[in-house]
Design an enzyme around this catalytic site. Structure first.
Site, mmCIF file in Angstrom:
data_model
loop_
_atom_site.group_PDB
_atom_site.id
_atom_site.type_symbol
_atom_site.label_atom_id
_atom_site.label_comp_id
_atom_site.label_asym_id
_atom_site.label_seq_id
_atom_site.Cartn_x
_atom_site.Cartn_y
_atom_site.Cartn_z
ATOM 1 N N GLU A 173 1.038 -1.228 -0.202
ATOM 2 C CA GLU A 173 -0.058 0.147 0.092
ATOM 3 C C GLU A 173 0.706 1.248 0.044
ATOM 4 O O GLU A 173 0.381 2.313 -0.737
ATOM 5 C CB GLU A 173 -0.903 -0.130 1.096
ATOM 6 C CG GLU A 173 -2.016 -0.979 0.872
ATOM 7 C CD GLU A 173 -2.841 -1.443 2.364
ATOM 8 O OE1 GLU A 173 -4.070 -1.351 2.188
ATOM 9 O OE2 GLU A 173 -2.110 -1.345 3.398
ATOM 10 N N GLU A 201 -3.662 -9.614 4.043
ATOM 11 C CA GLU A 201 -4.390 -9.436 5.221
ATOM 12 C C GLU A 201 -5.607 -10.372 5.449
ATOM 13 O O GLU A 201 -5.839 -10.829 6.712
ATOM 14 C CB GLU A 201 -4.980 -8.115 5.051
ATOM 15 C CG GLU A 201 -4.089 -6.934 5.423
ATOM 16 C CD GLU A 201 -3.356 -6.353 4.085
ATOM 17 O OE1 GLU A 201 -2.960 -5.247 4.178
ATOM 18 O OE2 GLU A 201 -3.289 -7.137 3.153
#
Length: 257
Positions: free
Chosen positions: A111, A131
């Site tokens: 990210e 995640e």
């Protein structure tokens, strides 16, 4: 040296800032100290006229393996209010920033990388948002930015499986700009940064702004909005200098005005 200063190393040389994530024993997992250190560096980037481009990289042969889960369990988040993960994912600096990726760019590491303007990748890099494997979600931009940067079905696969892709696949789908041999990502990023820093700083900043913001412009408003941003460039001293230098066959001397 403070914890933030230890977690993030900052160097400026010939107008290029290098921000190094420096928790190699933890594969540069992001904690609050690291977030504060990166945010401070980005503030310096945009406030210092002598700095033209930034590079963010990681020490110890890896970029960033994501959020420090041990710190997360204790209630610590590696974010800066209003600026996101590592002070970058929700607010981009005005000046260009390049990710130089070696090894893992996973979860929050990915990210951060996709929040940069350009990505130079070592051929050993791995990119992913795992995640879901930890019962979490890529909430620092992965779920929103990836479908804008790569085919949406591939973004969906990365999010739902949590499995990574390698550098070759990342290049193929347009996630990264270029691949170099392992160990050479930072040097290649510096060469790219030098090319950018040789250009007019006002033109570079506005070009970045238009590319970022125009995705939200309608067909009816896009030309007017672009005009409002770029017209001051055409009347700037740098524009005159650039044209004059071209005619005189010399390098331009930019003033940023």
């Amino acid at each position: 040296m403070s914890e933030a200063e230890q977690a993030v190393l900052v160097d400026v040389n010939e107008g290029i800032m290098t921000i190094t994530l420096n928790r190699p024993k933890a594969k540069n997992a992001a904690n609050k100290a690291m977030a504060d250190g990166v945010a401070a560096a980005l503030d310096e980037l945009d406030s210092n006229d002598e700095i033209l481009v930034a590079i963010i990289t990681g020490s110890g042969g890896t970029f960033c393996a994501g959020m420090d889960l041990k710190a997360f369990v204790s209630g610590e988040l590696p974010i800066v209010e209003g600026r996101g993960l590592l002070g970058l994912t929700e607010r981009s600096p005005r000046k260009p920033i390049i990710a130089a990726v070696e090894g893992y760019a996973l979860a929050g590491g990915l990210e951060v990388a996709i929040s940069c303007d350009l990505i130079v990748s070592a051929d050993n890099a791995q990119y992913g948002i795992p995640e879901a494997k930890r019962g979490l979600a890529a909430a620092a931009g992965g779920l929103m930015k990836l479908p804008q940067q790569i085919p949406p079905r591939l973004a969906m696969e990365l999010a739902l499986t949590g499995d990574p892709i390698d550098a070759a696949r990342a290049l193929e789908c347009g996630l990264i700009n270029r691949i170099v041999p392992a160990g050479e990502a930072l040097q290649a990023a510096r060469e790219l940064a030098a090319t950018i820093s040789a250009n007019g700083p006002l033109a570079v900043a506005v070009s970045k702004q238009v590319i970022q913001e125009s995705a939200d412009w309608s067909q009816q408003e896009m030309w007017q909005k672009q005009q409002e941003l770029v017209m001051p460039i055409f009347s700037s001293a740098d524009a005159i200098e650039g044209a004059t230098a071209f005619a005189e066959k010399r390098k331009p001397q930019w003033t940023g005005k």
